[in-house]
Scaffold this motif. Structure first.
Motif, short mmCIF file in Angstrom:
data_model
loop_
_atom_site.label_atom_id
_atom_site.label_comp_id
_atom_site.label_asym_id
_atom_site.label_seq_id
_atom_site.Cartn_x
_atom_site.Cartn_y
_atom_site.Cartn_z
N THR A 161 22.17 84.22 0.56
CA THR A 161 20.70 84.15 0.68
C THR A 161 20.25 84.92 1.93
O THR A 161 19.25 85.63 1.90
N ASN B 190 19.86 88.63 1.49
CA ASN B 190 18.57 89.02 0.92
C ASN B 190 17.46 88.99 1.97
O ASN B 190 16.61 89.86 2.00
N PHE B 191 17.50 87.97 2.85
CA PHE B 191 16.46 87.90 3.87
C PHE B 191 16.63 88.99 4.92
O PHE B 191 15.66 89.45 5.50
N GLU C 18 17.49 91.95 4.26
CA GLU C 18 16.81 93.11 3.66
C GLU C 18 15.30 92.95 3.84
O GLU C 18 14.60 93.91 4.17
N ARG D 171 12.10 95.40 6.07
CA ARG D 171 11.07 96.11 5.32
C ARG D 171 9.90 96.43 6.23
O ARG D 171 9.76 95.84 7.30
N ILE E 243 6.84 95.53 5.58
CA ILE E 243 6.17 94.23 5.63
C ILE E 243 7.26 93.18 5.61
O ILE E 243 7.93 92.97 4.61
N LYS F 15 7.62 90.00 5.61
CA LYS F 15 7.52 88.60 5.21
C LYS F 15 7.38 88.43 3.71
O LYS F 15 6.95 89.35 3.02
N VAL F 16 7.76 87.25 3.26
CA VAL F 16 7.63 86.88 1.86
C VAL F 16 6.86 85.56 1.79
O VAL F 16 6.87 84.79 2.75
N PRO F 17 6.17 85.29 0.67
CA PRO F 17 5.30 84.11 0.63
C PRO F 17 5.98 82.81 0.23
O PRO F 17 5.28 81.83 -0.03
N SER F 18 7.32 82.75 0.25
CA SER F 18 8.03 81.59 -0.33
C SER F 18 7.55 80.23 0.15
O SER F 18 7.34 79.32 -0.63
N LEU F 19 7.42 80.05 1.46
CA LEU F 19 7.14 78.71 1.98
C LEU F 19 5.68 78.56 2.43
O LEU F 19 5.39 77.85 3.39
N TYR G 211 14.77 78.11 3.80
CA TYR G 211 14.40 78.35 2.39
C TYR G 211 15.19 77.43 1.47
O TYR G 211 14.64 76.79 0.59
N PHE H 151 11.50 85.30 -3.97
CA PHE H 151 10.77 84.72 -2.85
C PHE H 151 9.26 84.79 -3.06
O PHE H 151 8.50 84.31 -2.24
N TYR H 152 8.82 85.39 -4.16
CA TYR H 152 7.39 85.51 -4.45
C TYR H 152 6.97 84.58 -5.58
O TYR H 152 5.81 84.54 -5.94
#
Lengths: 311, 204
Positions: free
Chosen positions: A26, A29-30, A32, A36, A38, A40-44, A301, B95-96
């Protein structure tokens, strides 16, 4: 293996090798994600996390906070100084009050060993141990092992020597559990006064000779001499410590192989590690810091999205 | 539990669908100027890989036919020179997603590989089965975190009608099927009898 078995991360001993591997994949993937444009990702975005730091910390706290923000979680920070703790509020009351404000997860550092374990028995939200006394610092051990895996391909079968103050070090203990779980060999090296009695029973080698440990290992994880914990004199002087246990270019040149240098920070330059070694190509100290954010994102996560949380 | 499994698209039929989809791509993206194909992990990527093989074969045929015929070449290529297959990427949307708390099984992430900039590109998002539209919704969010494409289109192999939860419809569609909630559509690529599509009836 797709989910963690426990709802907390308090000790590395609670994790199986498969669970550590899940955290690592996991985190890949983070890693990566944080490289980027941007980051951040909107998961939490539906999760609020409280960082409770009852003991001072710069790097771990920043690392957790960045990890939380890059998962889009809402973050509240709390430090013991200048809070109701100095008015005599108990730990449970402090945390229950924070949770009453609809906080979903707690990241806690505490000067007392076992504080997270104690808290987990009394509150129901997921708790991540960010260091409890001289007990454990699981995310540091995970990011150390993750960095070894990244640098050397795997942890299995690698020889890792841990140098310095083993007695006061939660990093050392968590590292031992994590590395052993992943099949690495571990040797500890430090002054006899800073080596806990009976530590061999954890299945690790012990030596007091830096040259011996360096010649044996593939990876040298050099711990910080915790100057704040030296009221009792464990060694005669810093200068003498450096002469006997400091790692410098000359020592590394004497052994005929490349070894990887790690340090959990903050470095006492010229004490446990000389500057030319800390800044050399052998050192992965800054990669450890980068990986720390990815590992903490993975842990948060995986804990926040455990299916058992579904009501 | 699987109660019943039925092949709804046989290998020969699937191969025709892939050929039609690559023709549609060629037709609507002249010369593949600034076009990129992005598969959604994991199954959209399997589909994209197979589609890319078919597309490459078609491009080779075209180049062969058009040797010595500059006019014909211009039909398929806006730019002078050889027609090349568009760059391909893989996008992971784990994650989206908005539904990870509603699942009994946790989701595991895959890698995202977009070795190109999205600025000014015409992106074709590729997935195998369109069901509720939530994956595509997450895919659009994930995509926009990498830049600002000029246009985004959607290609799916199978569109399950009647159950779309978002106003998302494919621009390129292999086939449409009417399905019930207890049914699943599975595209099987690596089978000894050849790639095919099955409809699976389950208990839950």
């Amino acid at each position: 293996m797709k989910a963690l078995a426990h709802s907390n991360l308090i000790s590395i001993r609670d994790l199986s090798a498969e669970e550590i591997d899940l955290i690592f994949t996991t985190a890949d993937n983070f890693k990566e994600v944080i490289n980027r444009p941007i980051k951040k990702v909107p998961s939490l975005r539906d999760t609020t996390i409280a960082n409770l730091f009852f003991e001072s910390s710069t790097r771990t706290r920043l690392s957790f906070e960045l990890a939380e923000k890059r998962l889009s979680a809402d973050v509240v920070n709390f430090s013991a100084s200048g809070s109701s703790v100095s008015k005599g509020e108990t730990l449970i009351d402090t945390v229950r009050n924070i949770l009453a404000m609809k906080v979903d997860m707690v990241v806690m550092r505490h000067p007392d060993a076992g504080a997270c374990q104690f808290l987990a028995r009394h509150v129901s939200c997921p708790i991540v141990n960010a260091g409890d006394g001289a007990h454990e610092h699981p995310t540091q051990a995970l990011l150390d092992a993750f960095s070894i895996r990244e640098k050397m391909g795997s942890v299995q079968g690698k020889r890792v020597a841990i140098f310095g103050d083993i007695l006061h070090s939660r990093v050392a203990l968590s590292n031992i559990f994590c590395l052993k779980a992943l099949g690495a060999e571990v040797m500890l090296c430090g002054p006899a006064t800073l080596m806990p009695r009976g530590i061999e029973e954890l299945g690790v080698g012990v030596t007091h000779q830096v040259r011996e440990a360096l010649a044996w290992c593939d990876v040298a994880n050099v711990l910080r001499i915790q100057l704040e914990r030296q009221q009792t004199r464990y060694f005669p002087s810093l200068r003498e410590y450096t002469q006997a246990f400091g790692i410098n270019r000359k020592l590394l040149d004497e052994i005929k192989k490349e070894i990887v240098i790690m340090h959990p920070g903050p470095i006492n330059r010229g004490v446990e590690l000389s500057s030319d070694v800390a800044d050399s190509g052998r050192s992965i100290i800054l990669q450890q810091v980068e990986n720390g954010v990815a590992i903490r994102m993975a842990v948060l996560y995986l804990l926040a999205t455990r299916p058992q949380l579904i009501e | 539990m699987i109660l019943e499994s039925r092949v709804i698209v046989r290998p020969a039929h699937l191969s025709l669908i892939l050929q039609r989809l690559s023709e549609e791509l060629l037709e609507r993206h002249p010369g593949f100027h600034n076009t990129v194909l992005i598969g959604l992990q994991p199954r959209g990527v399997f589909f994209l890989n197979r589609l890319a093989q078919v597309l490459q074969a078609r491009i080779d045929d075209l180049s062969h036919e058009m040797d010595g015929s500059p006019e014909g070449h211009r039909l398929v290529s806006a730019q002078p020179g050889r027609l090349n297959i568009p760059a391909q990427g893989a996008l992971d949307v784990t994650f989206y997603r908005d539904d990870f708390r509603h699942r009994s099984e946790p989701l595991s992430a895959h890698t995202t590989q977009l070795p190109f900039s999205l600025e000014g590109k015409k992106v074709v998002l590729v997935d195998d089965v369109l069901f509720t539209g939530r994956t595509i919704r997450a895919g659009l969010d994930a995509l926009l975190d990498f830049g600002r494409p000029d246009r985004v289109e959607l290609m799916v192999l199978v569109s399950r009608r009647l159950r779309q939860e978002f106003p998302i419809h494919p621009d390129y569609c292999g086939m449409e099927v009417n399905t019930h909630d207890d049914e699943r559509v599975r595209v099987c690529w690596d089978e000894p009898e050849g790639a095919h599509i099955t409809l699976i009836k389950t208990t839950g």
